[in-house]
Design a protein around this motif. Structure first.
Motif, short mmCIF file in Angstrom:
data_model
loop_
_atom_site.label_atom_id
_atom_site.label_comp_id
_atom_site.label_asym_id
_atom_site.label_seq_id
_atom_site.Cartn_x
_atom_site.Cartn_y
_atom_site.Cartn_z
N TYR A 83 -61.57 30.72 61.91
CA TYR A 83 -61.31 30.83 63.35
C TYR A 83 -59.85 31.20 63.61
O TYR A 83 -59.00 31.05 62.72
N CYS A 104 -76.67 34.92 64.41
CA CYS A 104 -77.23 35.36 65.69
C CYS A 104 -76.32 36.30 66.47
O CYS A 104 -76.71 36.82 67.50
N GLY A 105 -75.09 36.48 66.01
CA GLY A 105 -74.22 37.46 66.67
C GLY A 105 -73.26 36.88 67.68
O GLY A 105 -72.59 37.63 68.39
N ILE A 106 -73.18 35.57 67.79
CA ILE A 106 -72.29 34.97 68.78
C ILE A 106 -70.88 34.82 68.22
O ILE A 106 -69.90 34.88 68.94
N LYS A 131 -65.98 32.44 57.50
CA LYS A 131 -65.47 32.51 58.87
C LYS A 131 -64.21 31.67 58.99
O LYS A 131 -64.20 30.47 58.67
N THR A 178 -77.55 24.60 77.43
CA THR A 178 -76.84 25.65 78.16
C THR A 178 -77.82 26.51 78.95
O THR A 178 -78.31 27.52 78.46
N LEU A 179 -78.06 26.09 80.17
CA LEU A 179 -78.96 26.83 81.04
C LEU A 179 -78.27 27.09 82.36
O LEU A 179 -77.36 26.35 82.74
N LYS A 216 -66.45 36.35 72.25
CA LYS A 216 -66.83 36.07 70.87
C LYS A 216 -65.64 35.51 70.12
O LYS A 216 -64.52 35.95 70.33
N GLU A 217 -65.92 34.58 69.25
CA GLU A 217 -64.84 34.05 68.41
C GLU A 217 -64.64 34.98 67.23
O GLU A 217 -65.57 35.38 66.59
N PRO A 258 -80.36 41.76 71.53
CA PRO A 258 -80.03 43.12 71.07
C PRO A 258 -79.50 43.98 72.21
O PRO A 258 -80.08 44.98 72.57
N THR A 276 -71.50 27.90 82.20
CA THR A 276 -72.62 27.04 81.83
C THR A 276 -72.96 27.15 80.35
O THR A 276 -73.66 26.31 79.81
N SER A 326 -74.71 29.61 79.18
CA SER A 326 -75.93 30.39 79.01
C SER A 326 -75.65 31.83 78.57
O SER A 326 -76.57 32.58 78.27
N PHE A 369 -77.51 45.70 64.56
CA PHE A 369 -77.66 44.45 65.31
C PHE A 369 -78.89 44.44 66.21
O PHE A 369 -79.49 43.39 66.43
N ARG A 370 -79.30 45.61 66.68
CA ARG A 370 -80.48 45.61 67.56
C ARG A 370 -81.73 45.19 66.79
O ARG A 370 -82.50 44.35 67.25
N SER A 372 -68.22 36.34 65.26
CA SER A 372 -68.04 37.44 64.31
C SER A 372 -67.59 36.88 62.96
O SER A 372 -66.66 36.09 62.91
N PRO A 429 -80.06 26.86 71.26
CA PRO A 429 -78.73 26.29 71.02
C PRO A 429 -78.76 24.77 71.09
O PRO A 429 -79.72 24.17 71.58
N LYS A 444 -74.25 46.25 61.59
CA LYS A 444 -74.60 47.68 61.70
C LYS A 444 -75.90 47.89 62.45
O LYS A 444 -76.03 48.80 63.26
N ARG A 464 -81.39 41.36 65.57
CA ARG A 464 -81.49 40.34 66.62
C ARG A 464 -82.88 40.28 67.24
O ARG A 464 -83.31 39.25 67.74
N GLN A 465 -83.55 41.45 67.24
CA GLN A 465 -84.91 41.52 67.76
C GLN A 465 -85.82 40.48 67.09
O GLN A 465 -86.76 39.98 67.70
N LEU A 522 -83.04 32.03 69.28
CA LEU A 522 -82.06 30.96 69.05
C LEU A 522 -82.22 29.86 70.09
O LEU A 522 -82.24 30.12 71.29
#
Lengths: 312, 255
Positions: free
Chosen positions: A14, A52-54, A12, A88-89, B254-255, B98, B88, B90, A73-74, A56, A84, A71, A77-78, A82
């Motif tokens: 950035y 986790c897909g956050i 990765k 973050t709420l 997304k980064e 997904p 936030t 979240s 991802f559903r 790329s 964090p 390809k 990720r299922q 995660l």
């Protein structure tokens, strides 16, 4: 054991040009607890976020239970929950609503009985109607865990679960992690508390500067790199290390009359017997002796230090 | 690839729930400000203004006033809805679930548009207390209402994605939308303007919106209703194009 997550040449970079991950390869086995250890900015969170897909990835691939994270991802990720690092709420939702929301996001049908049990296990049930902003930091951390578990994932990522958490809650957290493992969940946690990795992980990976320096079974790692020390307290006062003992790696503390012998546990013979015989030969009497093992922390510092020296 | 309907449902549901909690603010403030406009423009000033193309002034401003609230509320609802989780942090949850970007959009924009639609109806009901409201083409009226709610919620969604702080969130509605609505013939017929300004107004997209909407009430319009409809659809398509580009590149998400 089957590997449930397979990371291949993952990299990765950035937008600013910062290389956060440099060709990471790692297989994570089903049901294990793996701790990713590293200093701040080592790339631990980037690694987790990518899986986790956050974030790329720039190169390489990751598959989760055989499903490619991009390809398929559903499907991939299922399987993942995660937690964090930051708290973050949202602010105004209730605990109960926010976990319902999380479950729904993963496409799961409502299951109030499961969520009730989940909140009870995390000592959150009496807080279920509280707004998130009213909760203490520790409670928020628990809510994040509840959210991550709301869809019954097979894998859970805990990004620095005990950062800024008091001792008691940290112990609680470890118990939660152990319980999760008993239920068959694979756990990947990042931490910069070595104590934490030492306490709960099966395997330890050390990350620094975006590279995975090593991944090893915890016991093996401790044994391989572990140095032991034998501390001998002498009854008589001695000013210097006797001549016959000089070929040993010994150090003397004149104030306490203690001789410290450092040896490698990995070797065939540790030389302790002969050392003791020689001490006896010198006519010295022992008052007390003890052994100490170097902690993971020492190992870690050595590794990261060596890496920096290599680069220099 | 099948849709994650459950996810769309929960995003929609909890977005709606969020405003339900602040129902009073969500509805009361637009209703009160609409009522104030009626008192000031409709009764106080309006009584001294001649009827426009056979429509009394108080009645004439109903569609424009509704549009004013609808546009600003659609944008603020939708932009806040996606901005707040970004603020936030979240949002991580939605991104690691997904859920496709399309589903995220349908959930958030759908909820914002629904709220605006309800608001539009409430404003029209409020208006009916002040003037004798008549709607010549109810189906067209509702269609314009829905189209406007959806396209401006989509526009708000774009602003919410783009905004990196609260100031940015406010700047477009305040500096762009409000002037456009005021100058888009909400409170007057464009034919009342000098010829030069009439031409300038034709470049204001809100004119087409207000004009078409007004036509569905009174069959009175500044521009052809077909053109109005086409312009709203073009705006909707533009927003969709921008959103799909944002999603493709993961812009600010997304980064």
């Amino acid at each position: 054991m089957n590997s449930i997550i397979s990371i291949k040449n993952l990299s990765k970079v950035y937008n600013g040009g910062f290389e956060a991950l440099k060709s990471i390869n790692l297989d994570i086995e089903e049901g294990e607890i793996i701790a990713l250890l590293g200093p701040n900015g080592a790339g631990k969170t980037t690694l987790i976020s990518t899986i986790c897909g956050i974030v790329s990835p720039t190169g390489g691939s990751v598959s989760v239970n055989g499903y490619d994270i991009i390809k398929n991802f559903r499907e991939s990720r299922q399987l993942i929950g995660l937690v964090p690092q930051e708290l973050t709420l949202g602010a105004f939702e209730t605990v109960w609503n926010t976990i319902q929301f999380s479950r729904g996001l993963f496409g799961k049908k409502r299951d109030d009985a499961y969520l009730e049990q989940l909140l009870k296990d995390l000592s959150l049930w009496d807080k279920k109607d509280n707004e998130l902003r009213m909760l203490s930091g520790g409670m928020k951390r628990r809510v994040l865990i509840a959210k991550a578990l709301s869809h019954q994932p097979k894998i859970i990522f805990l990004d620095e679960p005990t950062a800024g958490v008091d001792v008691e809650l940290r112990k609680d957290m470890w118990n939660i992690v152990r319980k999760l493992r008993e239920s068959g969940v694979t756990i990947i946690l990042t931490t910069h508390y070595i104590e934490e990795a030492e306490e709960i992980a099966d395997r330890i990976g050390v990350i620094s500067g975006g590279e995975l320096l090593l991944v090893e079974d915890k016991q093996v790692l401790m044994q391989k790199l572990g140095k032991k020390q034998l501390v001998l307290e002498i009854k008589e006062t001695i000013d210097s290390i006797p001549e016959s003992l000089k070929l040993y790696d010994l150090s003397l503390d004149k104030n306490t009359n203690k001789l410290t012998y450092t040896y490698d546990t990995g070797g065939d013979s540790t030389g302790i017997t002969r050392l003791l015989q020689k001490i006896q030969g010198e006519g010295l009497q022992l008052k007390e002796l003890q052994t100490t093992q170097s902690s993971l922390e020492d190992i870690f510092v050595t590794l990261v230090h060596e890496k920096k020296e290599d680069e220099a | 690839m099948s849709l994650n309907i459950q996810a769309i449902k929960v995003i929609y549901k909890y977005e709606m729930l969020r405003s339900w909690k602040t129902l009073f603010q969500s509805l009361a403030s637009p209703v009160i400000s609409t009522a104030l406009y009626f008192v000031v423009f409709g009764s106080a000033i309006g009584s001294r203004i001649d009827s426009i193309e056979g429509v009394s002034y108080g009645l004439f401003i109903v569609p424009g006033l509704t549009m004013l609230s609808l546009l600003t509320q659609s944008i603020s609802n939708a932009s806040f809805g996606i901005f707040f989780p970004k603020f936030t942090g979240s949002i991580y949850e939605v991104l690691s679930a997904p859920v496709s970007f399309f589903e995220i959009m349908v959930g958030y924009v759908g909820a914002a548009a629904s709220k605006s639609f309800i608001l539009g109806i409430v404003i029209l009901i409020t208006a009916s207390f002040f003037v004798e409201l008549r709607i010549a083409h109810p189906i067209w009226m509702v269609s314009f209402l829905i189209l406007t709610c959806v396209s401006f919620s989509l526009f708000g969604f774009i602003i919410g994605l783009w905004a990196t702080n609260f100031e940015k969130l406010q700047v477009i509605p305040l500096l762009v939308i409000t002037p456009l609505v005021f100058l888009g013939g909400s409170f007057y017929s464009v034919s009342m303007l000098p010829p030069f300004w009439q031409t300038v107004t034709l470049f204001n997209p809100v004119l087409y919106l207000v004009s078409g909407f007004r036509w569905s009430f009174f069959e009175v319009s500044d521009v052809n209703v077909g053109l109005s409809l086409a312009m709203v659809v073009v705006f909707l398509l533009c927003c969709l194009a921008v959103v799909s580009w944002m999603f493709k590149t993961g812009y600010r998400l997304k980064e």
